[in-house]
Design a protein around this motif. Sequence first.
Motif, PDB file in Angstrom:
ATOM      1  N   MET A 168     -11.469  -3.455   5.471  1.00  0.00           N
ATOM      2  CA  MET A 168     -10.716  -4.084   4.239  1.00  0.00           C
ATOM      3  C   MET A 168     -11.733  -5.247   3.865  1.00  0.00           C
ATOM      4  SD  MET A 168      -6.926  -5.084   3.526  1.00  0.00           S
ATOM      5  CE  MET A 168      -6.356  -3.719   4.662  1.00  0.00           C
ATOM      6  N   ASP A 224      -9.393  -2.202  10.790  1.00  0.00           N
ATOM      7  CA  ASP A 224      -8.699  -1.829   9.425  1.00  0.00           C
ATOM      8  C   ASP A 224      -9.012  -3.125   8.742  1.00  0.00           C
ATOM      9  OD1 ASP A 224      -6.907  -0.735   7.608  1.00  0.00           O
ATOM     10  OD2 ASP A 224      -5.266  -1.644   8.422  1.00  0.00           O
ATOM     11  N   LYS A 245       0.695  -1.056   0.160  1.00  0.00           N
ATOM     12  CA  LYS A 245       0.099   0.012  -0.033  1.00  0.00           C
ATOM     13  C   LYS A 245       0.826   1.086   0.042  1.00  0.00           C
ATOM     14  CE  LYS A 245      -4.120  -0.007   1.596  1.00  0.00           C
ATOM     15  NZ  LYS A 245      -5.208  -0.029   2.495  1.00  0.00           N
ATOM     16  N   GLU A 251      -6.830  -8.399  -3.065  1.00  0.00           N
ATOM     17  CA  GLU A 251      -7.766  -6.955  -3.550  1.00  0.00           C
ATOM     18  C   GLU A 251      -6.891  -6.623  -5.006  1.00  0.00           C
ATOM     19  OE1 GLU A 251      -7.969  -3.024  -5.026  1.00  0.00           O
ATOM     20  OE2 GLU A 251      -6.039  -3.617  -4.438  1.00  0.00           O
ATOM     21  N   GLN A 295      -4.480  -7.723   1.315  1.00  0.00           N
ATOM     22  CA  GLN A 295      -4.095  -6.728   0.096  1.00  0.00           C
ATOM     23  C   GLN A 295      -3.665  -7.388  -1.217  1.00  0.00           C
ATOM     24  OE1 GLN A 295      -0.865  -4.895   2.018  1.00  0.00           O
ATOM     25  NE2 GLN A 295      -1.792  -3.481   3.342  1.00  0.00           N
ATOM     26  N   ARG A 318      -3.316  -8.887   7.075  1.00  0.00           N
ATOM     27  CA  ARG A 318      -3.357  -7.671   6.053  1.00  0.00           C
ATOM     28  C   ARG A 318      -2.845  -7.836   4.871  1.00  0.00           C
ATOM     29  NH1 ARG A 318      -1.632  -4.326   9.637  1.00  0.00           N
ATOM     30  NH2 ARG A 318      -3.562  -3.362  10.213  1.00  0.00           N
ATOM     31  N   LYS A 350      -4.544   3.688  -4.327  1.00  0.00           N
ATOM     32  CA  LYS A 350      -3.992   2.056  -4.693  1.00  0.00           C
ATOM     33  C   LYS A 350      -2.875   1.964  -5.376  1.00  0.00           C
ATOM     34  CE  LYS A 350      -9.233   0.889  -4.559  1.00  0.00           C
ATOM     35  NZ  LYS A 350      -9.949   0.310  -5.277  1.00  0.00           N
TER      36      LYS A 350
END
Length: 519
Positions: free
Chosen positions: A502, A498, A15, A464, A461, A457, A424
């Motif tokens: 997400m 968070d 990120k 995503e 990510q 996390r 992003k």
Amino acid sequence: MADDSPASHRRDPIKSSVGNVAAQRRRQNAVTVGKERRESLVRAKRLCRVGPSGDGDVPGEENDMVTDEEGFLLDAQTSSAVEDLKSAIAYQGKGAMQKRVNALRELRRLLSKSEFPPVEAALKAGAIPLLVQCLSFGSPDEQLLEAAWCLTNIAAGKPEETKALLPALPLLIAHLGEKSSLPVAEQCAWALGNVAGEGEELRNVLLSQGALPPLARMMLPNKGSTVRTAAWALSNLIKGPNPKAATELIKVDGLLDAILRHLRKSDEELATEVAWVVVYLSALSNFATGVLVKSDAILLLVERLATSNSLQLLIPVLRSLGNLVAGDSHTTSTVLIPGHEITDGVIKVLVKCLKSDHRVLKKEASWVLSNIAAGSIEHKQLIYSSEAVPLLLRLLSTAPFDIRKEVAYVLGNLCVTPTGGDGKPNLIEEHLVSLVQRGCLSGFIDLVRSADIEAARLGLQFMELVLRGMPNGDGPKLVEQEDGIDAMERYQFHENEDLRNMANGLVDKYFGENYGIDE
């Protein structure tokens, strides 16, 4: 005055912008590595069984454990030896000096006899002030050596026992000077290294009393044993968390040249100790990192990695290389230039470490690669086209959790470029598609299911990226096939806001009520 320490928190490579990623974890690693050294290599403190001059009349025992009865006897003998030393110091007649030396030698012999020496008994009997007396200037070398040896082993004890050396520190430091014989100076350095290994409070005392400059000067000559002990003591003395000592050390005249010379020419045992000094210099001080990067340090570290099979050496050498690569964008942009011999050498030695049977080397190599992969497009392509990727993909599915997490950072960094205007990261579609086709998605989804917040996390990510970036809108289908929806739904009511936002956001966006209607 500007803060000389690197950023203390780990920045997320997927990120954050690539420019911010390079210095992500040096401080964190510097703090944890002290614990690793104590647990895995028992390096923070060392009992002295054989002196720097090679003498030592304590026979090696197959089993250093003592029974309770033997322990009581050893304590009694130690108390008696301290009383004998007290009498010897008070005695002024013929043969007084030899009487003192003999009494010191007997106490030292008892303090060297087992892995758990009778330090408490020696302290209770009043050994410290007597040993301080025996360190007085003008004393014969034999007396100084025996007294420093006793203090070395007392300092290898429990924290409160180590602190008992406070009255002796000024004289131990004073005997590091050039007027002292090498065996005496080395034994004093050993004692001070044990004190520094105890913790930050005692390190600060030593630094305030001026221990660093004379220890640094002991690294300058080519005296193997002395340099080895001085380097070990210095690595304990500068390990922070304050970066000031590391910055002061690299500024000592001739120190950088000595480090490079020892890395280039020394035997593996000495090179190991010098490499630990480089670990802490590069972990804690931006100034020291900059100095090392502009020298031949990276080249020498790569040569050591390529030619050695000693785990004790490879660990600090690899950690040093990782710290320097993570140091700043200058390193990756102007030192590790794709196509240059040194850069190819770095990748080759990292591949060697990924193939190793040692989990520590695999983890460290993955960490170094993650920082290189956070560099330019050319650096990402260099790793992507190397032998490292198939090894990383295999590790992602088969390695222990801590290694899988480091590997995930590498693979994640290979798929993104700096963050776009929408916050992003931009995708490198070719890399993403290839890695997903080669089976990496399930490994990232396993991270989402873990209890580790950082790993989860990272997994989300990467999901995503897959959901957003796979061609022909195939991302949602691929995630569903790997039970990714179930993995994300675990975070529907998760306490971490968070992660909860997400995961819920991805489920709502890509698997809402219209998902699957076209089919």
